[in-house]
Design a protein around this motif. Structure first.
Motif, PDB file in Angstrom:
ATOM      1  N   VAL A 199       8.478 -53.829  -2.590  1.00  0.00           N
ATOM      2  CA  VAL A 199       9.470 -54.901  -2.568  1.00  0.00           C
ATOM      3  C   VAL A 199       8.895 -56.201  -3.109  1.00  0.00           C
ATOM      4  O   VAL A 199       9.518 -56.868  -3.957  1.00  0.00           O
ATOM      5  CB  VAL A 199      10.023 -55.111  -1.143  1.00  0.00           C
ATOM      6  N   ASN A 200       7.709 -56.587  -2.645  1.00  0.00           N
ATOM      7  CA  ASN A 200       7.124 -57.847  -3.103  1.00  0.00           C
ATOM      8  C   ASN A 200       6.831 -57.840  -4.596  1.00  0.00           C
ATOM      9  O   ASN A 200       6.992 -58.861  -5.280  1.00  0.00           O
ATOM     10  CB  ASN A 200       5.849 -58.154  -2.318  1.00  0.00           C
ATOM     11  N   THR A 201       6.406 -56.682  -5.126  1.00  0.00           N
ATOM     12  CA  THR A 201       6.108 -56.597  -6.558  1.00  0.00           C
ATOM     13  C   THR A 201       7.393 -56.709  -7.381  1.00  0.00           C
ATOM     14  O   THR A 201       7.440 -57.411  -8.395  1.00  0.00           O
ATOM     15  CB  THR A 201       5.385 -55.277  -6.886  1.00  0.00           C
ATOM     16  N   VAL A 202       8.444 -56.047  -6.943  1.00  0.00           N
ATOM     17  CA  VAL A 202       9.719 -56.142  -7.653  1.00  0.00           C
ATOM     18  C   VAL A 202      10.256 -57.571  -7.581  1.00  0.00           C
ATOM     19  O   VAL A 202      10.761 -58.116  -8.578  1.00  0.00           O
ATOM     20  CB  VAL A 202      10.744 -55.140  -7.089  1.00  0.00           C
ATOM     21  N   LYS A 203      10.130 -58.215  -6.423  1.00  0.00           N
ATOM     22  CA  LYS A 203      10.563 -59.612  -6.295  1.00  0.00           C
ATOM     23  C   LYS A 203       9.826 -60.497  -7.293  1.00  0.00           C
ATOM     24  O   LYS A 203      10.421 -61.382  -7.925  1.00  0.00           O
ATOM     25  CB  LYS A 203      10.306 -60.115  -4.870  1.00  0.00           C
ATOM     26  N   HIS A 204       8.524 -60.264  -7.432  1.00  0.00           N
ATOM     27  CA  HIS A 204       7.723 -61.055  -8.378  1.00  0.00           C
ATOM     28  C   HIS A 204       8.233 -60.864  -9.801  1.00  0.00           C
ATOM     29  O   HIS A 204       8.383 -61.834 -10.559  1.00  0.00           O
ATOM     30  CB  HIS A 204       6.254 -60.647  -8.280  1.00  0.00           C
ATOM     31  N   ILE A 205       8.502 -59.615 -10.179  1.00  0.00           N
ATOM     32  CA  ILE A 205       8.961 -59.329 -11.539  1.00  0.00           C
ATOM     33  C   ILE A 205      10.314 -59.987 -11.802  1.00  0.00           C
ATOM     34  O   ILE A 205      10.529 -60.628 -12.840  1.00  0.00           O
ATOM     35  CB  ILE A 205       9.029 -57.804 -11.768  1.00  0.00           C
ATOM     36  N   VAL A 206      11.227 -59.866 -10.853  1.00  0.00           N
ATOM     37  CA  VAL A 206      12.576 -60.411 -11.034  1.00  0.00           C
ATOM     38  C   VAL A 206      12.561 -61.942 -11.100  1.00  0.00           C
ATOM     39  O   VAL A 206      13.296 -62.551 -11.890  1.00  0.00           O
ATOM     40  CB  VAL A 206      13.497 -59.924  -9.900  1.00  0.00           C
ATOM     41  N   SER A 207      11.689 -62.561 -10.316  1.00  0.00           N
ATOM     42  CA  SER A 207      11.698 -64.025 -10.242  1.00  0.00           C
ATOM     43  C   SER A 207      10.758 -64.707 -11.224  1.00  0.00           C
ATOM     44  O   SER A 207      11.019 -65.825 -11.676  1.00  0.00           O
ATOM     45  CB  SER A 207      11.351 -64.477  -8.817  1.00  0.00           C
ATOM     46  N   GLU A 208       9.651 -64.008 -11.601  1.00  0.00           N
ATOM     47  CA  GLU A 208       8.621 -64.660 -12.405  1.00  0.00           C
ATOM     48  C   GLU A 208       8.477 -64.117 -13.826  1.00  0.00           C
ATOM     49  O   GLU A 208       7.833 -64.760 -14.661  1.00  0.00           O
ATOM     50  CB  GLU A 208       7.258 -64.553 -11.694  1.00  0.00           C
ATOM     51  N   CYS A 209       9.025 -62.962 -14.107  1.00  0.00           N
ATOM     52  CA  CYS A 209       8.827 -62.331 -15.420  1.00  0.00           C
ATOM     53  C   CYS A 209      10.160 -62.322 -16.177  1.00  0.00           C
ATOM     54  O   CYS A 209      10.857 -61.292 -16.229  1.00  0.00           O
ATOM     55  CB  CYS A 209       8.270 -60.914 -15.258  1.00  0.00           C
ATOM     56  N   SER A 210      10.488 -63.447 -16.770  1.00  0.00           N
ATOM     57  CA  SER A 210      11.802 -63.614 -17.385  1.00  0.00           C
ATOM     58  C   SER A 210      12.023 -62.766 -18.623  1.00  0.00           C
ATOM     59  O   SER A 210      13.162 -62.537 -19.034  1.00  0.00           O
ATOM     60  CB  SER A 210      12.018 -65.091 -17.750  1.00  0.00           C
ATOM     61  N   ALA A 211      10.933 -62.278 -19.238  1.00  0.00           N
ATOM     62  CA  ALA A 211      11.064 -61.461 -20.447  1.00  0.00           C
ATOM     63  C   ALA A 211      11.228 -59.980 -20.127  1.00  0.00           C
ATOM     64  O   ALA A 211      11.422 -59.168 -21.038  1.00  0.00           O
ATOM     65  CB  ALA A 211       9.848 -61.661 -21.357  1.00  0.00           C
ATOM     66  N   LEU A 212      11.150 -59.641 -18.843  1.00  0.00           N
ATOM     67  CA  LEU A 212      11.231 -58.233 -18.442  1.00  0.00           C
ATOM     68  C   LEU A 212      12.542 -57.958 -17.713  1.00  0.00           C
ATOM     69  O   LEU A 212      13.068 -58.810 -16.997  1.00  0.00           O
ATOM     70  CB  LEU A 212      10.058 -57.865 -17.531  1.00  0.00           C
ATOM     71  N   HIS A 213      13.038 -56.737 -17.906  1.00  0.00           N
ATOM     72  CA  HIS A 213      14.220 -56.276 -17.167  1.00  0.00           C
ATOM     73  C   HIS A 213      13.773 -55.169 -16.233  1.00  0.00           C
ATOM     74  O   HIS A 213      13.363 -54.093 -16.680  1.00  0.00           O
ATOM     75  CB  HIS A 213      15.290 -55.756 -18.118  1.00  0.00           C
ATOM     76  N   PHE A 214      13.842 -55.417 -14.924  1.00  0.00           N
ATOM     77  CA  PHE A 214      13.473 -54.396 -13.940  1.00  0.00           C
ATOM     78  C   PHE A 214      14.535 -53.310 -13.925  1.00  0.00           C
ATOM     79  O   PHE A 214      15.687 -53.551 -13.576  1.00  0.00           O
ATOM     80  CB  PHE A 214      13.320 -55.020 -12.552  1.00  0.00           C
ATOM     81  N   SER A 215      14.125 -52.088 -14.317  1.00  0.00           N
ATOM     82  CA  SER A 215      15.085 -50.982 -14.440  1.00  0.00           C
ATOM     83  C   SER A 215      15.047 -50.014 -13.271  1.00  0.00           C
ATOM     84  O   SER A 215      16.033 -49.313 -13.022  1.00  0.00           O
ATOM     85  CB  SER A 215      14.844 -50.203 -15.735  1.00  0.00           C
ATOM     86  N   GLY A 216      13.900 -49.921 -12.568  1.00  0.00           N
ATOM     87  CA  GLY A 216      13.838 -48.963 -11.483  1.00  0.00           C
ATOM     88  C   GLY A 216      12.431 -48.647 -11.046  1.00  0.00           C
ATOM     89  O   GLY A 216      11.471 -49.356 -11.368  1.00  0.00           O
ATOM     90  N   LEU A 217      12.304 -47.536 -10.294  1.00  0.00           N
ATOM     91  CA  LEU A 217      11.032 -47.101  -9.730  1.00  0.00           C
ATOM     92  C   LEU A 217      10.655 -45.744 -10.287  1.00  0.00           C
ATOM     93  O   LEU A 217      11.515 -44.917 -10.590  1.00  0.00           O
ATOM     94  CB  LEU A 217      11.130 -47.020  -8.208  1.00  0.00           C
ATOM     95  N   MET A 218       9.357 -45.523 -10.409  1.00  0.00           N
ATOM     96  CA  MET A 218       8.857 -44.259 -10.973  1.00  0.00           C
ATOM     97  C   MET A 218       7.752 -43.701 -10.090  1.00  0.00           C
ATOM     98  O   MET A 218       6.976 -44.460  -9.495  1.00  0.00           O
ATOM     99  CB  MET A 218       8.326 -44.518 -12.389  1.00  0.00           C
ATOM    100  N   THR A 219       7.690 -42.395  -9.971  1.00  0.00           N
ATOM    101  CA  THR A 219       6.573 -41.748  -9.287  1.00  0.00           C
ATOM    102  C   THR A 219       6.248 -40.420  -9.945  1.00  0.00           C
ATOM    103  O   THR A 219       7.096 -39.828 -10.640  1.00  0.00           O
ATOM    104  CB  THR A 219       6.869 -41.523  -7.790  1.00  0.00           C
ATOM    105  N   ILE A 220       5.022 -39.983  -9.740  1.00  0.00           N
ATOM    106  CA  ILE A 220       4.612 -38.653 -10.197  1.00  0.00           C
ATOM    107  C   ILE A 220       4.705 -37.676  -9.036  1.00  0.00           C
ATOM    108  O   ILE A 220       5.297 -36.614  -9.132  1.00  0.00           O
ATOM    109  CB  ILE A 220       3.178 -38.679 -10.767  1.00  0.00           C
ATOM    110  N   GLY A 221       4.143 -38.042  -7.910  1.00  0.00           N
ATOM    111  CA  GLY A 221       4.192 -37.164  -6.749  1.00  0.00           C
ATOM    112  C   GLY A 221       3.097 -36.107  -6.795  1.00  0.00           C
ATOM    113  O   GLY A 221       2.408 -35.925  -7.792  1.00  0.00           O
ATOM    114  N   ARG A 222       2.976 -35.409  -5.715  1.00  0.00           N
ATOM    115  CA  ARG A 222       1.931 -34.397  -5.592  1.00  0.00           C
ATOM    116  C   ARG A 222       2.300 -33.151  -6.402  1.00  0.00           C
ATOM    117  O   ARG A 222       3.431 -32.682  -6.363  1.00  0.00           O
ATOM    118  CB  ARG A 222       1.739 -34.031  -4.122  1.00  0.00           C
TER     119      ARG A 222
END
Length: 292
Positions: free
Chosen positions: A161-184
């Motif tokens: 949550v905190n990382t996404v908040k940082h991207i949305v509020s501080e990284c104006s050139a980026l568009h947050f599209s979602g979350l990714m995982t590889i998993g076991r």
């Protein structure tokens, strides 16, 4: 002749995977956002001819794990001429010293593996310089290490949550599209839903609640050759499938295309023969599963 045979095999395999993607989407619970899943054909170690063949069959999204290989492939004259609408996804570990090289790739569509606020800052500042006067934002996903394995990259889930908040509020050139995982790797789906996928679902819910975002606006990139059907059934909107479409990978002895590769287990043998059977068993369990 081998090129003709290769093209025919890729075409048939791609058609089969597309059908399986659509069937898995039809099995999703109605409680999940009705977002059509995107198929990303992972073409790492495969020649441009295979990419062109898959593109000619209607495939548009392709994924690469290594920056150097993506740079070479995306700049290949045959691909540039034959695949004008191609969309490249970067799905491997991204080191800060490779950011500028990656962002110069023609037709770069989505960087799926931003795994820290510091990396997001670097990508943001680099994209601001590269895009010049354009206002186009670069689509990115935040990678989460849902399995907690030291061999895998990604944020600890509690930092999502905190990382996404940082991207949305501080990284104006980026568009947050979602979350990714590889998993076991190798999770036995007969035991029930993959807990790593469930973890990503719960983190998405937390992000959406915290940032007041609609669920359908936050994509989930999870699922590969051996488990993409199950991933779609539980809510994935972006699956990364390689060997089932293009065949087993052949890694060259030279490390020219794989600088500083992150450690990863060898690809699972013949996933085409096993994943469908396992997924069908999992699908039966899904009728009793409610995903929040």
């Amino acid at each position: 002749m081998w090129k003709v045979a290769m093209s025919e095999e890729v075409g048939k395999a791609l058609q089969s995977v597309v059908e399986r993607v659509n069937q898995a989407a039809a099995r999703r619970p109605k409680t999940l956002p009705a977002v059509p899943p995107r198929l990303v054909a992972v073409s790492k170690t495969k020649p441009p001819d295979m990419v062109v063949k898959a593109y000619s069959q209607g495939q548009r999204n392709f994924g690469e794990n290594y920056v150097n290989e993506l740079v070479d492939k995306a700049s290949d004259p045959v691909i540039l001429e034959s695949c004008p609408e191609i969309k490249w996804h970067f799905i491997g570990h991204l080191q800060k010293n490779n950011v500028n090289k990656l962002l110069g790739v023609p037709n770069l569509f989505l960087v799926e593996t931003v795994d820290s606020a510091k990396l997001a800052d670097r990508v943001n500042s680099s994209w601001q310089r590269i895009r010049g006067g354009s206002t186009q934002r670069l689509k990115i996903m935040v990678q989460i290490n849902t399995s907690g394995e030291p061999s895998k990259h990604g944020l600890p889930p509690e930092e999502t949550v905190n990382t996404v908040k940082h991207i949305v509020s501080e990284c104006s050139a980026l568009h947050f599209s979602g979350l990714m995982t590889i998993g076991r790797y190798g999770y036995d789906l007969t035991l029930g839903p993959n807990p790593d996928f469930q973890m990503l679902l719960s983190r998405r819910q937390e992000v959406c609640d915290s940032l007041k975002l609609p669920l359908e606006d936050v994509e989930l990139s999870m699922g590969m050759s051996t488990d993409f059907e199950h991933a779609i059934e539980v809510g994935s909107t972006n699956v990364r499938v390689g060997s089932v479409i293009f065949g087993n990978r052949e890694y060259p002895n030279s490390a020219a295309n794989t600088p500083n590769p992150s450690p990863a287990p060898s690809p699972a043998p013949s996933p085409e023969k096993t994943s469908k059977q396992v997924s069908e068993e999992a699908a039966k369990k899904m009728t009793h599963l409610t995903v929040s």
